[in-house]
Enzyme design. Structure first.
Site, PDB file in Angstrom:
ATOM      1  N   GLU A 245       0.905  -1.207   0.008  1.00  0.00           N
ATOM      2  CA  GLU A 245      -0.043  -0.024  -0.028  1.00  0.00           C
ATOM      3  C   GLU A 245       0.962   1.335   0.042  1.00  0.00           C
ATOM      4  O   GLU A 245       1.708   1.447   0.919  1.00  0.00           O
ATOM      5  CB  GLU A 245      -0.875  -0.012   1.329  1.00  0.00           C
ATOM      6  N   CYS A 282      -4.006   7.171   5.736  1.00  0.00           N
ATOM      7  CA  CYS A 282      -3.881   6.807   4.284  1.00  0.00           C
ATOM      8  C   CYS A 282      -4.983   7.130   3.335  1.00  0.00           C
ATOM      9  O   CYS A 282      -5.147   7.343   2.445  1.00  0.00           O
ATOM     10  CB  CYS A 282      -3.729   5.438   3.943  1.00  0.00           C
TER      11      CYS A 282
END
Length: 509
Positions: A245, A282
């Site tokens: 990620e 995020c």
């Protein structure tokens, strides 16, 4: 040469607190990986495995006060946020234990021979098996939920894979404490403590992904760091899956009708989302397409009022603070970029939240304004004011992959009248999670969750949150014409383990 020390640092002052460990040498990384590899057989029994995961959750809860104190000292995230994150981490561990007990993740499929089929079908029995040792790279912004005992570790252990964690340098002391809790939980169920390894240091992280006994890796962090490790994983003599990620802008579209209907509520909601955790999520919304005109002005006014009331705070480390301040300076230096609430340096150690505005037409073609289409880690978002739908389409067409994409619709649009379905269809290729009339900074741990997206949001199509995160660490194997007595118990006709399975085309539970 002496090994470099690993220090715990107070982000509120930038001062070293204590030496926690030393950076691992290549020989030490090799030893840790080999110990983990040797422990993989101890995870074969699913009953033992699930009990271990539940014991790990119990151990974390028992050590809550000490863990939260250590986490706050190294991250400045505050006891309230950290208490919630630790609870989430324990919930994840128990949720994976439930999945292990259920057994559906094994995806058992049995086909008896069928000579009438074209071509004939032999006796085939299929299930999923663990890959082997998994390397986990901790994230800075979630010291519990995406770190030593976080989702990558929990899902890998649940899949039957030993784990070696590369500790994040922003919370090394906490990493050591959490690793001890998990190792005690393992030992309590007869599993070697080395089933959970921990190493420190940048070079150790590179050595880890290159180790021949490491079978897969999970990473949460920057595009630059993640891409370097991804490339290293692919360049190995035997390439391995790398589930990274890396970065996400998380675009938001506010329709003209939605702004006219509830501009003030949307502005207040955005302020809460973009400043949550001081913008260190995020899934923080980093680009918002809002209409020009009176309704859009009301939205900006509401956002201004809400963000102005948010205090300055400390980011996870001083490097992030410096990058944030420099990034804001670059962005505000562009023509036509305004800052109704100017983000930036709040003090020597803190930063102040804020937001920028820009005409959307500036973002419709390549050039200097591409900087506004890049993630800026910290409490800031960009409001792009569009004149018409064509500008919305043009901006969205230029965006890379994201973890999330959001649209705010009016009640009438949400009921199916207008462009709601069209916008959702346009956002779907951009992200792994599409939201309507909400905010993305909350990733529920649920079976249907997907936390991933097209590159650079992630390097694979998998999720790092939810039960299906286990699929990253498994591979299918089919057994053909193997005598019943030699089959794994999961694949025998009498189903001695009571597993969900597909038997000769019929789903059994």
């Amino acid at each position: 040469m002496a090994a470099a020390p690993v220090w715990s640092v107070d982000p509120r002052t930038g001062k070293q607190r204590e030496q926690v460990a030393v950076e691992a040498t290549a020989q030490e990384v090799d030893a840790v990986v080999r110990v983990a590899h040797a422990a993989r057989g101890a995870l074969a029994d699913r009953t033992v495995r699930s009990a271990f995961l539940r014991a790990a959750a119990d151990g974390l809860e028992a050590a809550r006060d000490r863990l939260i104190e250590a986490a706050d000292a190294e991250t400045a995230l505050g006891p309230v946020r950290l208490t919630g994150e630790l609870a989430r981490t324990c919930y994840q561990l128990r949720a994976f234990a439930d999945i292990v007990d259920e057994g559906a993740f094994l995806d058992v499929i049995i086909n008896h021979p069928d000579d009438t089929a074209i071509p004939p079908i032999p006796d085939l029995r299929r299930l999923k098996v663990p890959l082997g040792v998994v390397a986990v790279y901790s994230a800075s912004n979630f010291p519990f939920a995406f770190s030593v005992a976080g989702g990558d570790t929990a899902s890998a252990l649940a899949a039957g894979c030993p784990v070696v964690v590369k500790a994040h340098p922003d919370h090394p002391a906490l990493s050591e404490l959490v690793a001890r809790v998990l190792r005690r939980a393992a030992a309590g169920h007869g599993i070697p403590e080395g089933v959970l390894g921990l190493v420190h240091g940048f070079t150790a992280g590179v050595d880890l992904v290159a180790h021949p006994l490491v079978a897969a890796a999970g990473f949460t962090g920057s595009i630059r760091g993640g891409r370097a490790l991804f490339d290293a994983a692919a360049a190995r003599p035997v390439p391995i899956p790398f589930h990274g990620e890396l970065g996400s802008l998380n675009p938001v579209v506010i329709t003209e009708a939605a702004a006219a209907e509830r501009a003030e509520a949307i502005g207040a909601g955005l302020a809460g989302s973009m400043t949550l955790g001081l913008g260190q999520f995020c899934t923080k919304p980093g680009l918002v397409l809002a209409p020009a005109g009176a309704a859009g002005d009301r939205f900006v006014k509401s956002l201004t009022e809400a963000v102005s009331g948010v205090d300055a705070g400390v980011l996870l480390d001083h490097r992030m603070r410096d990058n944030f301040v420099a990034g804001i300076g670059e962005r505000t230096g562009l023509p036509d970029v305004d800052s109704p609430v100017t983000p930036g340096a709040g003090s020597e150690h803190a930063v102040s939240p804020g937001f920028l505005t820009v005409p959307a037409k500036r973002l419709t073609a390549e050039g200097a304004y591409d900087l506004l289409l890049e993630e800026c880690f910290g409490p800031v978002t960009v409001i792009a004011r569009y004149e018409d739908e064509a500008e919305v389409h043009a901006v969205l067409s230029r965006l890379p992959g994201n973890l999330t994409a959001t649209v705010h619709l009016s009640a009438q649009e949400a009921a199916g009248e207008g462009r709601g379905a069209e916008i959702i269809a346009e956002l779907t290729p951009l992200a792994g999670r599409v939201l309507v009339n909400g905010w993305p900074t909350g990733v529920a741990v649920a079976p249907a969750q997907h936390h991933g997206g097209p590159y650079p949001a992630t390097t694979s199509t998998s999720t790092s949150v939810g039960g299906t995160a286990m699929e990253r660490w498994l591979r299918p194997v089919a057994y053909q014409n193997v005598p019943e007595a030699l089959l794994p118990p999961e694949l025998r006709d009498d189903n001695p383990l009571g597993l969900p399975r597909r038997f000769n085309g019929t789903l059994e539970r």
